[in-house]
Design an enzyme around this catalytic site. Structure first.
Site, PDB file in Angstrom:
ATOM      1  N   PHE A  50       0.556  -1.187   0.611  1.00  0.00           N
ATOM      2  CA  PHE A  50      -0.168   0.029   0.692  1.00  0.00           C
ATOM      3  C   PHE A  50       0.724   1.169   0.077  1.00  0.00           C
ATOM      4  O   PHE A  50       1.717   1.388   0.795  1.00  0.00           O
ATOM      5  CB  PHE A  50      -1.060   0.298   1.438  1.00  0.00           C
ATOM      6  CG  PHE A  50      -2.095  -1.003   1.320  1.00  0.00           C
ATOM      7  CD1 PHE A  50      -3.409  -1.405   1.576  1.00  0.00           C
ATOM      8  CD2 PHE A  50      -1.388  -2.054   1.764  1.00  0.00           C
ATOM      9  CE1 PHE A  50      -4.557  -2.167   1.053  1.00  0.00           C
ATOM     10  CE2 PHE A  50      -2.289  -3.433   2.330  1.00  0.00           C
ATOM     11  CZ  PHE A  50      -3.495  -3.378   1.637  1.00  0.00           C
ATOM     12  N   ASP A  51       1.115   2.424  -0.830  1.00  0.00           N
ATOM     13  CA  ASP A  51       0.863   3.547  -0.477  1.00  0.00           C
ATOM     14  C   ASP A  51      -0.017   4.552   0.656  1.00  0.00           C
ATOM     15  O   ASP A  51      -1.031   3.340   0.931  1.00  0.00           O
ATOM     16  CB  ASP A  51       0.360   4.645  -1.943  1.00  0.00           C
ATOM     17  CG  ASP A  51       1.117   6.244  -1.656  1.00  0.00           C
ATOM     18  OD1 ASP A  51       1.696   6.220  -0.839  1.00  0.00           O
ATOM     19  OD2 ASP A  51      -0.007   6.311  -2.009  1.00  0.00           O
ATOM     20  N   GLY A  52       1.311   5.059   1.333  1.00  0.00           N
ATOM     21  CA  GLY A  52       0.472   5.748   2.603  1.00  0.00           C
ATOM     22  C   GLY A  52      -0.631   7.076   2.016  1.00  0.00           C
ATOM     23  O   GLY A  52      -2.432   6.030   2.172  1.00  0.00           O
TER      24      GLY A  52
ATOM     25  N   ASP B 210      -2.321   6.384  -4.938  1.00  0.00           N
ATOM     26  CA  ASP B 210      -3.546   7.239  -6.038  1.00  0.00           C
ATOM     27  C   ASP B 210      -2.305   8.104  -7.351  1.00  0.00           C
ATOM     28  O   ASP B 210      -3.011   8.373  -7.672  1.00  0.00           O
ATOM     29  CB  ASP B 210      -3.239   7.855  -4.489  1.00  0.00           C
ATOM     30  CG  ASP B 210      -2.204   8.662  -4.518  1.00  0.00           C
ATOM     31  OD1 ASP B 210      -1.799   7.984  -4.092  1.00  0.00           O
ATOM     32  OD2 ASP B 210      -2.198  10.307  -3.767  1.00  0.00           O
TER      33      ASP B 210
END
Length: 365
Positions: free
Chosen positions: A205-207, A325
């Site tokens: 995951f990106d944050g 994103d």
């Protein structure tokens, strides 16, 4: 020439590829001491983590979709009927779905009455008459997918809430955006060749704007890095707001904790999670970790890259899916073989749209 395997007509050119996929599944099953086939009661969608996946995310249907776009619905229907005994090639989300299946098998080995499992639902705009090929393909690869919405061309988004969907994976950006607007975790799967292992479920995951809200990313875009670092330092002990995939990550963590977490067994856990963020550690990392702690959410591995390229790290991690994103990170990851899913949420989408318009105008003038 064609051969017959499991009652299905398979073109000889693809036999090695299909058998290779099945060998991976068998080897992975042996690694985790799980049976290749296992029958169990249907999951309760009110208690399970429901993952809805589109047919184009699950299978590589690029050629078929191109035929539909060029020649229309009737040609597409005719083609699918003629090829309904030819299994579809695995798509980008295929290995991810397989890995969910292995997690379920491990859970049910520990507790045959376990209800906190994954339930995969096929969501497709195909008609029932053109979905026989999908059913044959699902059975060919021994996927545990018993539920489906075959919407015959209508928008399937309305049915996601009825399924109690916890994650929606699709190749259709408009549908993903609509799902996100309705509070459903969703991502646009990038269509690419994937050869990921189908054993331990590995999710990266990106944050900001993915696990976390886009609060901090807005400051970067609108005020610059210097102001961002001051902001994060001042709010270091204040958790960031929730992002669109926070609840999905929480459910992964909850399932993961059902297995031993000591050092000798961590790599035998059927789930491993990763946070791969462009944040700096000393300047902005504390707030990210404080946020995860406040949620009771643990990441097995965390990478603060301070703007360094994510792709080389993802190549080493080898996730079944990487969620981000920003398209620049997604494209770089996809180009190096990482299965990637774009989360079109937050302020980055506005700036990416502006940049795209600028590039178009500069090329014209």
């Amino acid at each position: 020439m064609a051969t017959i395997q499991n009652g299905l007509q398979i073109p000889s050119i693809n036999v090695e590829e299909y058998n290779g996929t099945k060998r991976l599944a068998e080897e992975s099953s042996k690694t985790f001491n799980t049976p290749k086939k296992r029958k169990f009661k249907e999951a309760d969608i009110k208690k399970a983590l429901v993952v809805a996946v589109s047919s184009r995310a699950l299978f590589d249907l690029d050629e078929e979709h191109d035929l539909y776009e060029r020649c229309g619905l009737e040609e597409y229907i005719s083609y699918q009927k003629k090829h309904e005994n030819v299994p579809c090639k695995p798509g980008t989300a295929f290995s991810f779905i397989k890995a969910l299946q292995y997690v379920n098998e491990r859970l049910l080995e520990r507790n045959p009455d376990e209800e906190d499992v994954f339930d995969v639902v096929l969501v497709t705009q195909n008609h029932g008459d053109t979905s026989i090929r999908l059913i044959n393909s699902i059975n060919h690869y021994e996927l545990k997918i018993e539920r489906a919405s075959l919407t015959g061309g209508s928008n399937p988004i309305d049915y996601l809430k009825a399924w109690n969907t916890g994650l929606f994976l699709s190749c259709d950006e408009d549908q993903v955006k609509e799902a996100l607007e309705n509070g459903i975790a969703a991502a646009v799967v990038q269509q690419q060749s994937v050869n990921q292992p189908t054993k331990q479920l590995r999710v990266a995951f990106d944050g900001d704007s993915v696990l976390f809200s886009d609060e901090s990313e807005r400051i970067v875009k609108e005020e610059g890095l210097e102001f961002f670092f001051k902001h994060e330092t001042a709010k270091a002990d204040e958790p960031i707001g929730e992002g669109p995939l926070k609840k999905f990550a929480e459910r992964l963590g909850r399932v993961q904790k059902k297995f031993p977490r000591d050092s000798s067994s961590c790599f035998d856990n059927p789930i491993r999670t990763f946070l791969v963020t462009a944040r700096s550690m000393a300047s902005a990392g504390k707030r990210a970790l404080v946020t995860l702690r406040s949620w009771g959410l643990e990441m097995d591995e965390t990478f603060f890259l301070s703007g360094a390229t994510k792709a080389p790290f993802l190549e080493t991690i080898k996730p079944h899916l990487f969620f981000d994103d920003q398209m620049k990170h997604i494209q770089a990851a996809s180009e190096t073989g990482t299965p990637s899913a774009h989360v079109p949420h937050g302020i980055a989408q506005v700036y990416e749209k502006r940049d795209k318009i600028k590039r178009t105008l500069s090329s014209v003038f």
